[in-house]
Write an enzyme that holds these catalytic residues in place. Sequence first.
Site, mmCIF file in Angstrom:
data_model
loop_
_atom_site.group_PDB
_atom_site.id
_atom_site.type_symbol
_atom_site.label_atom_id
_atom_site.label_comp_id
_atom_site.label_asym_id
_atom_site.label_seq_id
_atom_site.Cartn_x
_atom_site.Cartn_y
_atom_site.Cartn_z
ATOM 1 N N GLU A 57 -16.765 -30.480 -1.579
ATOM 2 C CA GLU A 57 -16.909 -29.034 -1.376
ATOM 3 C C GLU A 57 -16.504 -28.644 0.040
ATOM 4 O O GLU A 57 -17.110 -29.117 1.011
ATOM 5 C CB GLU A 57 -18.363 -28.606 -1.608
ATOM 6 C CG GLU A 57 -18.599 -27.125 -1.385
ATOM 7 C CD GLU A 57 -20.062 -26.732 -1.503
ATOM 8 O OE1 GLU A 57 -20.326 -25.525 -1.669
ATOM 9 O OE2 GLU A 57 -20.940 -27.616 -1.429
ATOM 10 N N ASP A 108 -17.330 -23.033 -4.200
ATOM 11 C CA ASP A 108 -18.403 -22.117 -3.841
ATOM 12 C C ASP A 108 -17.770 -20.792 -3.410
ATOM 13 O O ASP A 108 -17.113 -20.729 -2.363
ATOM 14 C CB ASP A 108 -19.250 -22.721 -2.724
ATOM 15 C CG ASP A 108 -20.517 -21.927 -2.454
ATOM 16 O OD1 ASP A 108 -20.469 -20.679 -2.527
ATOM 17 O OD2 ASP A 108 -21.553 -22.541 -2.159
ATOM 18 N N GLN A 120 -20.179 -22.243 -7.626
ATOM 19 C CA GLN A 120 -21.392 -21.669 -7.063
ATOM 20 C C GLN A 120 -21.091 -20.300 -6.469
ATOM 21 O O GLN A 120 -19.926 -19.941 -6.271
ATOM 22 C CB GLN A 120 -21.968 -22.587 -5.975
ATOM 23 C CG GLN A 120 -22.439 -23.935 -6.499
ATOM 24 C CD GLN A 120 -22.921 -24.846 -5.387
ATOM 25 O OE1 GLN A 120 -22.422 -24.818 -4.269
ATOM 26 N NE2 GLN A 120 -23.895 -25.682 -5.700
ATOM 27 N N GLU A 146 -26.585 -20.350 -5.678
ATOM 28 C CA GLU A 146 -26.980 -21.040 -4.449
ATOM 29 C C GLU A 146 -27.031 -20.015 -3.323
ATOM 30 O O GLU A 146 -26.180 -19.975 -2.442
ATOM 31 C CB GLU A 146 -25.997 -22.175 -4.119
ATOM 32 C CG GLU A 146 -26.526 -23.079 -3.010
ATOM 33 C CD GLU A 146 -25.480 -24.048 -2.489
ATOM 34 O OE1 GLU A 146 -25.852 -25.183 -2.159
ATOM 35 O OE2 GLU A 146 -24.298 -23.658 -2.388
#
Length: 255
Positions: A138, A173, A199, A235
């Site tokens: 990530e 993300d 996310q 998140e």
Amino acid sequence: MTRFSANLGFLWTDLALPDAIRAAKVAGFDAVEFHWPYAVDAAEVRAALQETGLPVLGLNTRRGDVAAGENGLAALPGREAEARAAIDEALAYAQAVGAGAVHVMAGRAEGAEARRTFLENLRHACAAAGPDRIILIEPLNPWDAPGYFLSRTEQAAEIIAEIGSPNLRLMFDCYHVGRTEGDVMGRLRALFPVIGHIQFAAIPDRGAPDHGDLDFAPVFAEIAALGWQKPLGAEYKVSGATEDSLGWLRSLARV
């Protein structure tokens, strides 16, 4: 309808992890995911997951010496033994609780030697994970994670292509991508073939997704149109009770 996973690294942090899993079920989440659950006996976590029927999507490798500012180990030259021990620990915990993915944290590093170290440790992770578990990497934005080795999606995509393992995927993300690269929708479309988990959180404050610079309704619609079927990871950071932050859950689930 869009489905959501509660990231219990940020949500219900006032509760013990098994109770946080139960709270996520009551709130209407479809899955859960963890940051670093290692202080909790895996049997207790597994019992709560079985009780609620929630799947656990993934968890992170340990960060290392957090007090010293470490934020992962896998790209740190000379720390290979510790990095691989953290990977093996995460995979064992994932196996024990049924988690489908392990996010291998790179850490604060730069340069060619760090890249070589990261690739070697990822090869170890992919081989150890086997065909039934995904390894995730990530990119983190430089404001939240200064000096982190992996900061942009094209950098992650190059590493995934170079390793060439079918179980190495990108953790996309929306918050980190939005802060660093801006074009969340465009990056989603371009990177969709290598994404293993998605996310989200509001940009720029990392709060609940009902405010901020990015309207998540069209983002979630685009993700669905691309064919994504797994729950999306909530998140985001809360101030106060997690339940008070969940107004978005019903409206965005209808996207």
